[in-house]
Design a protein around this motif. Sequence first.
Motif, PDB file in Angstrom:
ATOM      1  N   GLY A  20       0.788  -1.222   0.000  1.00  0.00           N
ATOM      2  CA  GLY A  20       0.000   0.000   0.000  1.00  0.00           C
ATOM      3  C   GLY A  20       0.823   1.276   0.000  1.00  0.00           C
ATOM      4  N   THR A  21       2.086   1.176  -0.366  1.00  0.00           N
ATOM      5  CA  THR A  21       2.972   2.333  -0.400  1.00  0.00           C
ATOM      6  C   THR A  21       3.318   2.665  -1.845  1.00  0.00           C
ATOM      7  OG1 THR A  21       3.909   1.717   1.733  1.00  0.00           O
ATOM      8  CG2 THR A  21       5.190   3.241   0.404  1.00  0.00           C
ATOM      9  N   ALA A  22       3.322   3.970  -2.152  1.00  0.00           N
ATOM     10  CA  ALA A  22       3.627   4.410  -3.517  1.00  0.00           C
ATOM     11  C   ALA A  22       5.098   4.154  -3.850  1.00  0.00           C
ATOM     12  CB  ALA A  22       3.316   5.896  -3.666  1.00  0.00           C
ATOM     13  N   TYR A  23       5.329   3.803  -5.090  1.00  0.00           N
ATOM     14  CA  TYR A  23       6.704   3.631  -5.555  1.00  0.00           C
ATOM     15  C   TYR A  23       7.481   4.939  -5.423  1.00  0.00           C
ATOM     16  CZ  TYR A  23       5.148  -0.867  -7.291  1.00  0.00           C
ATOM     17  OH  TYR A  23       4.643  -2.132  -7.371  1.00  0.00           O
ATOM     18  N   TRP A  24       6.784   6.076  -5.618  1.00  0.00           N
ATOM     19  CA  TRP A  24       7.415   7.379  -5.432  1.00  0.00           C
ATOM     20  C   TRP A  24       8.017   7.482  -4.033  1.00  0.00           C
ATOM     21  CZ3 TRP A  24       8.462  11.276  -8.673  1.00  0.00           C
ATOM     22  CH2 TRP A  24       7.807  11.309  -9.904  1.00  0.00           C
ATOM     23  N   TRP A  25       7.233   7.060  -3.038  1.00  0.00           N
ATOM     24  CA  TRP A  25       7.699   7.165  -1.652  1.00  0.00           C
ATOM     25  C   TRP A  25       8.910   6.275  -1.406  1.00  0.00           C
ATOM     26  CZ3 TRP A  25       7.558  10.408   2.110  1.00  0.00           C
ATOM     27  CH2 TRP A  25       7.969  10.007   3.376  1.00  0.00           C
ATOM     28  N   ARG A  26       8.939   5.132  -2.035  1.00  0.00           N
ATOM     29  CA  ARG A  26      10.086   4.228  -1.868  1.00  0.00           C
ATOM     30  C   ARG A  26      11.384   4.930  -2.308  1.00  0.00           C
ATOM     31  NH1 ARG A  26       8.352   0.630   1.549  1.00  0.00           N
ATOM     32  NH2 ARG A  26       6.616  -0.591   0.809  1.00  0.00           N
ATOM     33  N   SER A  27      11.271   5.790  -3.307  1.00  0.00           N
ATOM     34  CA  SER A  27      12.458   6.513  -3.786  1.00  0.00           C
ATOM     35  C   SER A  27      12.681   7.814  -3.011  1.00  0.00           C
ATOM     36  CB  SER A  27      12.286   6.822  -5.272  1.00  0.00           C
ATOM     37  OG  SER A  27      13.335   7.622  -5.725  1.00  0.00           O
ATOM     38  N   GLY A  29      11.299   8.960  -0.208  1.00  0.00           N
ATOM     39  CA  GLY A  29      11.359   8.837   1.240  1.00  0.00           C
ATOM     40  C   GLY A  29      12.460   7.914   1.740  1.00  0.00           C
ATOM     41  N   ARG A  30      13.278   7.406   0.829  1.00  0.00           N
ATOM     42  CA  ARG A  30      14.350   6.486   1.206  1.00  0.00           C
ATOM     43  C   ARG A  30      15.266   7.149   2.236  1.00  0.00           C
ATOM     44  NH1 ARG A  30      17.117   5.638  -3.645  1.00  0.00           N
ATOM     45  NH2 ARG A  30      18.405   7.389  -3.048  1.00  0.00           N
ATOM     46  N   ASN A  31      15.536   6.437   3.303  1.00  0.00           N
ATOM     47  CA  ASN A  31      16.402   6.893   4.399  1.00  0.00           C
ATOM     48  C   ASN A  31      15.832   8.073   5.179  1.00  0.00           C
ATOM     49  OD1 ASN A  31      18.338   4.911   3.819  1.00  0.00           O
ATOM     50  ND2 ASN A  31      19.257   6.215   2.265  1.00  0.00           N
ATOM     51  N   LYS A  32      14.584   8.403   4.942  1.00  0.00           N
ATOM     52  CA  LYS A  32      13.942   9.489   5.674  1.00  0.00           C
ATOM     53  C   LYS A  32      13.422   8.944   7.002  1.00  0.00           C
ATOM     54  CE  LYS A  32      10.113  12.761   5.303  1.00  0.00           C
ATOM     55  NZ  LYS A  32       8.979  13.206   4.482  1.00  0.00           N
TER      56      LYS A  32
END
Length: 97
Positions: A20-27, A29-32
């Motif tokens: 349920g997480t956007a692919y955008w967030w995976r990139s 939000g990485r290390n956030k």
Amino acid sequence: IEPPGVGDPIRKWRELDTHGTAYWWRSIGRNKQSVEVDLRHAEGRELVKSIAAKSDVLIENFKPGTMEKWGLGPNDLGKLNGDLIWARLSGYGQTGP
């Protein structure tokens, strides 16, 4: 710092993965590191003060005057961390159109 119950809107943009997480967030939000805080309550504002005291940069996009109303403006947080770098984003600046 993210709003309670909804988090950063980028988490739900476009296609979602099986969790349920956007692919955008995976990139993006990485290390956030994120924390959910309700700034409408005194406890939330105190938490922000403690985070700001040990932070390098603060980026906010509230309506002008909101941070000051909550006691979280540059003059307030500057007393806790004189080296804090501020970035303020709004559609019309801090004084309006």
